[in-house]
Design a protein around this motif. Structure first.
Motif, PDB file in Angstrom:
ATOM      1  N   ARG A 159       0.906   4.463  -2.741  1.00  0.00           N
ATOM      2  CA  ARG A 159       0.849   5.897  -2.424  1.00  0.00           C
ATOM      3  C   ARG A 159       1.974   6.655  -3.129  1.00  0.00           C
ATOM      4  NH1 ARG A 159      -1.409   3.785   2.428  1.00  0.00           N
ATOM      5  NH2 ARG A 159       0.618   3.242   3.302  1.00  0.00           N
ATOM      6  N   GLN A 160       3.152   6.041  -3.175  1.00  0.00           N
ATOM      7  CA  GLN A 160       4.271   6.680  -3.862  1.00  0.00           C
ATOM      8  C   GLN A 160       4.030   6.770  -5.372  1.00  0.00           C
ATOM      9  OE1 GLN A 160       8.409   5.737  -2.489  1.00  0.00           O
ATOM     10  NE2 GLN A 160       7.382   4.185  -1.240  1.00  0.00           N
ATOM     11  N   PRO A 194       0.811  -1.222   0.000  1.00  0.00           N
ATOM     12  CA  PRO A 194       0.000   0.000   0.000  1.00  0.00           C
ATOM     13  C   PRO A 194       0.848   1.277   0.000  1.00  0.00           C
ATOM     14  CG  PRO A 194      -1.023  -1.615   1.419  1.00  0.00           C
ATOM     15  CD  PRO A 194       0.309  -2.196   0.992  1.00  0.00           C
ATOM     16  N   ASP A 195       1.989   1.255   0.690  1.00  0.00           N
ATOM     17  CA  ASP A 195       2.855   2.437   0.671  1.00  0.00           C
ATOM     18  C   ASP A 195       3.447   2.669  -0.715  1.00  0.00           C
ATOM     19  OD1 ASP A 195       4.258   4.622   2.111  1.00  0.00           O
ATOM     20  OD2 ASP A 195       6.043   3.494   1.531  1.00  0.00           O
ATOM     21  N   ARG A 221       1.129   7.025  -6.805  1.00  0.00           N
ATOM     22  CA  ARG A 221       0.146   8.097  -7.000  1.00  0.00           C
ATOM     23  C   ARG A 221       0.834   9.460  -6.975  1.00  0.00           C
ATOM     24  NH1 ARG A 221      -5.681   8.602  -3.857  1.00  0.00           N
ATOM     25  NH2 ARG A 221      -6.562  10.226  -5.220  1.00  0.00           N
ATOM     26  N   GLN A 222       1.724   9.660  -6.017  1.00  0.00           N
ATOM     27  CA  GLN A 222       2.450  10.925  -5.917  1.00  0.00           C
ATOM     28  C   GLN A 222       3.361  11.147  -7.124  1.00  0.00           C
ATOM     29  OE1 GLN A 222       4.420  10.483  -2.137  1.00  0.00           O
ATOM     30  NE2 GLN A 222       2.519  10.705  -0.959  1.00  0.00           N
TER      31      GLN A 222
END
Length: 225
Positions: free
Chosen positions: A191-192, A187-188, A194-195
Protein backbone atom coordinates in the motif's frame (compact mmCIF):
# COMPACT_ATOMS: atom_id res chain seq x y z
CA UNK A 1 5.43 0.92 -31.56
CA UNK A 2 3.97 -1.42 -28.94
CA UNK A 3 0.36 -2.49 -28.64
CA UNK A 4 -1.55 -0.88 -25.72
CA UNK A 5 -2.19 -4.09 -23.77
CA UNK A 6 -4.38 -4.69 -20.74
CA UNK A 7 -1.30 -4.89 -18.52
CA UNK A 8 0.26 -1.66 -19.80
CA UNK A 9 -3.08 0.11 -19.41
CA UNK A 10 -3.31 -1.15 -15.83
CA UNK A 11 0.22 0.06 -15.12
CA UNK A 12 -0.41 3.52 -16.52
CA UNK A 13 -3.84 4.17 -15.02
CA UNK A 14 -3.12 3.55 -11.35
CA UNK A 15 -4.68 0.09 -11.08
CA UNK A 16 -1.61 -1.37 -9.28
CA UNK A 17 -1.90 -4.84 -10.86
CA UNK A 18 -0.15 -7.67 -9.03
CA UNK A 19 2.50 -9.33 -11.21
CA UNK A 20 3.91 -12.66 -10.05
CA UNK A 21 7.38 -13.93 -10.88
CA UNK A 22 7.31 -17.71 -10.94
CA UNK A 23 9.99 -19.25 -8.71
CA UNK A 24 10.03 -22.28 -10.98
CA UNK A 25 8.29 -23.26 -14.17
CA UNK A 26 5.33 -25.10 -12.73
CA UNK A 27 1.75 -24.81 -14.00
CA UNK A 28 0.25 -25.44 -10.55
CA UNK A 29 2.17 -22.44 -9.21
CA UNK A 30 0.99 -20.35 -12.16
CA UNK A 31 -2.63 -21.35 -11.66
CA UNK A 32 -2.40 -20.65 -7.92
CA UNK A 33 -1.08 -17.15 -8.63
CA UNK A 34 -3.99 -16.44 -10.95
CA UNK A 35 -6.48 -17.96 -8.51
CA UNK A 36 -5.10 -15.58 -5.87
CA UNK A 37 -5.71 -12.56 -8.07
CA UNK A 38 -2.48 -12.09 -10.03
CA UNK A 39 -2.94 -9.93 -13.12
CA UNK A 40 0.17 -11.11 -14.99
CA UNK A 41 2.93 -13.71 -14.75
CA UNK A 42 6.66 -13.37 -15.31
CA UNK A 43 8.88 -16.30 -16.31
CA UNK A 44 12.60 -16.70 -16.95
CA UNK A 45 15.12 -17.77 -19.60
CA UNK A 46 18.90 -18.19 -19.67
CA UNK A 47 19.22 -17.21 -16.03
CA UNK A 48 20.26 -18.20 -12.54
CA UNK A 49 17.72 -16.86 -10.04
CA UNK A 50 19.59 -15.80 -6.92
CA UNK A 51 16.59 -15.65 -4.58
CA UNK A 52 15.70 -19.31 -5.15
CA UNK A 53 18.82 -20.92 -6.58
CA UNK A 54 16.86 -22.00 -9.66
CA UNK A 55 18.51 -22.19 -13.07
CA UNK A 56 16.30 -21.52 -16.10
CA UNK A 57 17.21 -22.90 -19.49
CA UNK A 58 17.23 -21.72 -23.08
CA UNK A 59 14.15 -20.90 -25.12
CA UNK A 60 14.27 -24.31 -26.78
CA UNK A 61 14.37 -25.99 -23.35
CA UNK A 62 11.63 -23.85 -21.79
CA UNK A 63 9.32 -23.57 -24.82
CA UNK A 64 7.09 -26.56 -23.89
CA UNK A 65 6.27 -24.90 -20.57
CA UNK A 66 5.68 -21.53 -22.24
CA UNK A 67 3.26 -23.12 -24.69
CA UNK A 68 1.23 -24.53 -21.79
CA UNK A 69 1.46 -21.27 -19.84
CA UNK A 70 0.12 -19.31 -22.79
CA UNK A 71 -3.09 -21.36 -22.60
CA UNK A 72 -3.90 -19.74 -19.24
CA UNK A 73 -4.73 -16.53 -21.09
CA UNK A 74 -3.09 -14.00 -18.78
CA UNK A 75 -0.53 -11.30 -19.64
CA UNK A 76 2.97 -12.78 -19.80
CA UNK A 77 6.42 -11.26 -19.29
CA UNK A 78 9.82 -12.94 -19.58
CA UNK A 79 13.15 -12.32 -17.91
CA UNK A 80 15.10 -12.93 -21.11
CA UNK A 81 18.53 -13.76 -19.73
CA UNK A 82 21.86 -12.57 -18.50
CA UNK A 83 24.96 -12.93 -20.65
CA UNK A 84 22.91 -15.15 -22.98
CA UNK A 85 19.65 -13.73 -24.35
CA UNK A 86 17.16 -14.98 -26.95
CA UNK A 87 17.90 -14.54 -30.64
CA UNK A 88 15.73 -12.27 -32.77
CA UNK A 89 13.84 -15.32 -34.03
CA UNK A 90 13.26 -16.53 -30.48
CA UNK A 91 11.95 -13.08 -29.49
CA UNK A 92 9.51 -13.33 -32.41
CA UNK A 93 8.44 -16.77 -31.20
CA UNK A 94 7.84 -15.40 -27.70
CA UNK A 95 5.67 -12.64 -29.15
CA UNK A 96 3.75 -15.22 -31.17
CA UNK A 97 3.08 -17.14 -27.95
CA UNK A 98 1.55 -14.00 -26.44
CA UNK A 99 4.42 -12.63 -24.36
CA UNK A 100 4.20 -8.85 -24.29
CA UNK A 101 7.30 -7.70 -22.43
CA UNK A 102 10.87 -8.75 -21.72
CA UNK A 103 13.20 -8.00 -18.85
CA UNK A 104 16.99 -7.91 -18.59
CA UNK A 105 19.40 -5.96 -16.46
CA UNK A 106 20.39 -2.88 -18.40
CA UNK A 107 23.99 -4.15 -18.59
CA UNK A 108 22.75 -7.20 -20.52
CA UNK A 109 20.63 -5.28 -23.03
CA UNK A 110 21.47 -6.13 -26.64
CA UNK A 111 20.31 -4.02 -29.61
CA UNK A 112 18.27 -6.76 -31.27
CA UNK A 113 16.10 -7.08 -28.16
CA UNK A 114 14.89 -3.51 -28.65
CA UNK A 115 13.90 -4.34 -32.22
CA UNK A 116 11.47 -7.05 -31.11
CA UNK A 117 7.72 -6.81 -30.60
CA UNK A 118 8.13 -7.29 -26.85
CA UNK A 119 7.99 -4.15 -24.73
CA UNK A 120 11.30 -3.52 -22.90
CA UNK A 121 11.32 -3.71 -19.11
CA UNK A 122 14.99 -3.06 -18.23
CA UNK A 123 16.04 -3.64 -14.65
CA UNK A 124 18.05 -1.33 -12.47
CA UNK A 125 20.61 -2.91 -10.15
CA UNK A 126 21.86 -2.11 -6.67
CA UNK A 127 24.64 0.02 -8.19
CA UNK A 128 22.47 1.98 -10.63
CA UNK A 129 22.73 5.76 -10.62
CA UNK A 130 20.17 8.49 -11.40
CA UNK A 131 21.83 8.69 -14.82
CA UNK A 132 21.03 5.01 -15.37
CA UNK A 133 17.41 5.65 -14.44
CA UNK A 134 17.20 8.49 -16.98
CA UNK A 135 18.89 6.35 -19.66
CA UNK A 136 16.33 3.56 -19.26
CA UNK A 137 13.39 5.95 -19.11
CA UNK A 138 14.44 7.35 -22.49
CA UNK A 139 13.74 4.00 -24.19
CA UNK A 140 10.43 4.33 -26.09
CA UNK A 141 7.54 2.49 -24.45
CA UNK A 142 9.58 1.07 -21.62
CA UNK A 143 8.72 -0.08 -18.12
CA UNK A 144 11.39 0.11 -15.39
CA UNK A 145 12.01 -2.69 -12.90
CA UNK A 146 13.53 -1.18 -9.77
CA UNK A 147 15.61 -4.20 -8.78
CA UNK A 148 17.84 -2.07 -6.57
CA UNK A 149 18.48 -4.13 -3.43
CA UNK A 150 21.89 -5.74 -2.87
CA UNK A 151 21.78 -9.48 -2.26
CA UNK A 152 22.50 -9.09 1.46
CA UNK A 153 19.20 -7.20 1.82
CA UNK A 154 17.11 -9.99 0.30
CA UNK A 155 14.35 -11.26 2.62
CA UNK A 156 14.70 -8.32 5.03
CA UNK A 157 11.90 -5.86 5.93
CA UNK A 158 11.35 -2.67 3.95
CA UNK A 159 12.77 0.35 5.77
CA UNK A 160 11.67 3.99 5.38
CA UNK A 161 14.89 4.68 3.44
CA UNK A 162 13.99 1.92 0.96
CA UNK A 163 10.56 3.42 0.40
CA UNK A 164 12.19 6.81 -0.19
CA UNK A 165 14.47 5.31 -2.84
CA UNK A 166 11.54 3.73 -4.66
CA UNK A 167 9.58 6.98 -4.44
CA UNK A 168 12.50 8.96 -5.88
CA UNK A 169 12.81 6.63 -8.88
CA UNK A 170 9.08 6.84 -9.63
CA UNK A 171 9.14 10.63 -9.30
CA UNK A 172 12.13 10.99 -11.63
CA UNK A 173 10.50 9.36 -14.67
CA UNK A 174 7.26 9.43 -16.63
CA UNK A 175 7.20 5.69 -17.33
CA UNK A 176 5.76 2.90 -15.15
CA UNK A 177 8.05 1.62 -12.38
CA UNK A 178 7.51 -1.84 -10.92
CA UNK A 179 9.20 -3.11 -7.77
CA UNK A 180 10.26 -6.75 -7.31
CA UNK A 181 9.95 -8.36 -3.90
CA UNK A 182 13.61 -8.62 -3.07
CA UNK A 183 12.52 -7.45 0.37
CA UNK A 184 9.92 -9.31 2.44
CA UNK A 185 7.05 -7.03 1.46
CA UNK A 186 3.89 -7.08 3.57
CA UNK A 187 0.47 -5.99 2.30
CA UNK A 188 0.99 -2.70 4.16
CA UNK A 189 4.33 -2.22 2.38
CA UNK A 190 2.54 -2.66 -0.93
CA UNK A 191 0.00 0.00 0.00
CA UNK A 192 2.86 2.36 0.79
CA UNK A 193 4.55 1.58 -2.53
CA UNK A 194 1.32 2.35 -4.36
CA UNK A 195 1.05 5.69 -2.56
CA UNK A 196 4.69 6.36 -3.49
CA UNK A 197 3.85 6.18 -7.20
CA UNK A 198 4.96 2.63 -7.96
CA UNK A 199 2.91 1.16 -10.82
CA UNK A 200 2.89 -2.48 -9.68
CA UNK A 201 4.53 -4.98 -7.34
CA UNK A 202 6.38 -7.94 -8.82
CA UNK A 203 5.99 -10.69 -6.26
CA UNK A 204 8.54 -13.48 -6.26
CA UNK A 205 9.42 -16.40 -4.00
CA UNK A 206 10.53 -14.23 -1.06
CA UNK A 207 6.87 -13.21 -0.65
CA UNK A 208 4.97 -16.01 -2.40
CA UNK A 209 6.88 -19.05 -1.18
CA UNK A 210 7.28 -22.08 -3.39
CA UNK A 211 4.03 -24.01 -3.06
CA UNK A 212 0.62 -23.46 -4.65
CA UNK A 213 -0.91 -22.91 -1.21
CA UNK A 214 1.62 -20.29 -0.15
CA UNK A 215 1.39 -18.64 -3.57
CA UNK A 216 -2.41 -18.39 -3.45
CA UNK A 217 -2.39 -17.00 0.09
CA UNK A 218 0.32 -14.42 -0.55
CA UNK A 219 -1.17 -13.16 -3.79
CA UNK A 220 -4.67 -12.99 -2.30
CA UNK A 221 -3.34 -10.81 0.53
CA UNK A 222 -1.45 -8.58 -1.91
CA UNK A 223 -4.36 -8.22 -4.31
CA UNK A 224 -6.89 -7.32 -1.61
CA UNK A 225 -8.14 -3.69 -1.76
Amino acid sequence: MYHPTKLYTALTTGQFPVIVSLARHNLDLARAALDGGAFALKTHLNAYHRATGTTFGTFAEERPFFEELAKLGCPLLVMAGQETVPTAAEMDALADLGFEGFNVYIDHMQPHLLQSRLRPMPALSSTSTPEDVAKIAALPGCIIEASIMPFERYRTPMAPADLSRYRAIAAAVDVPVIVPSQLSFTPDDLRQLRQAGIAAPLLGAIVTGDTPASMRAAVSAAAAP
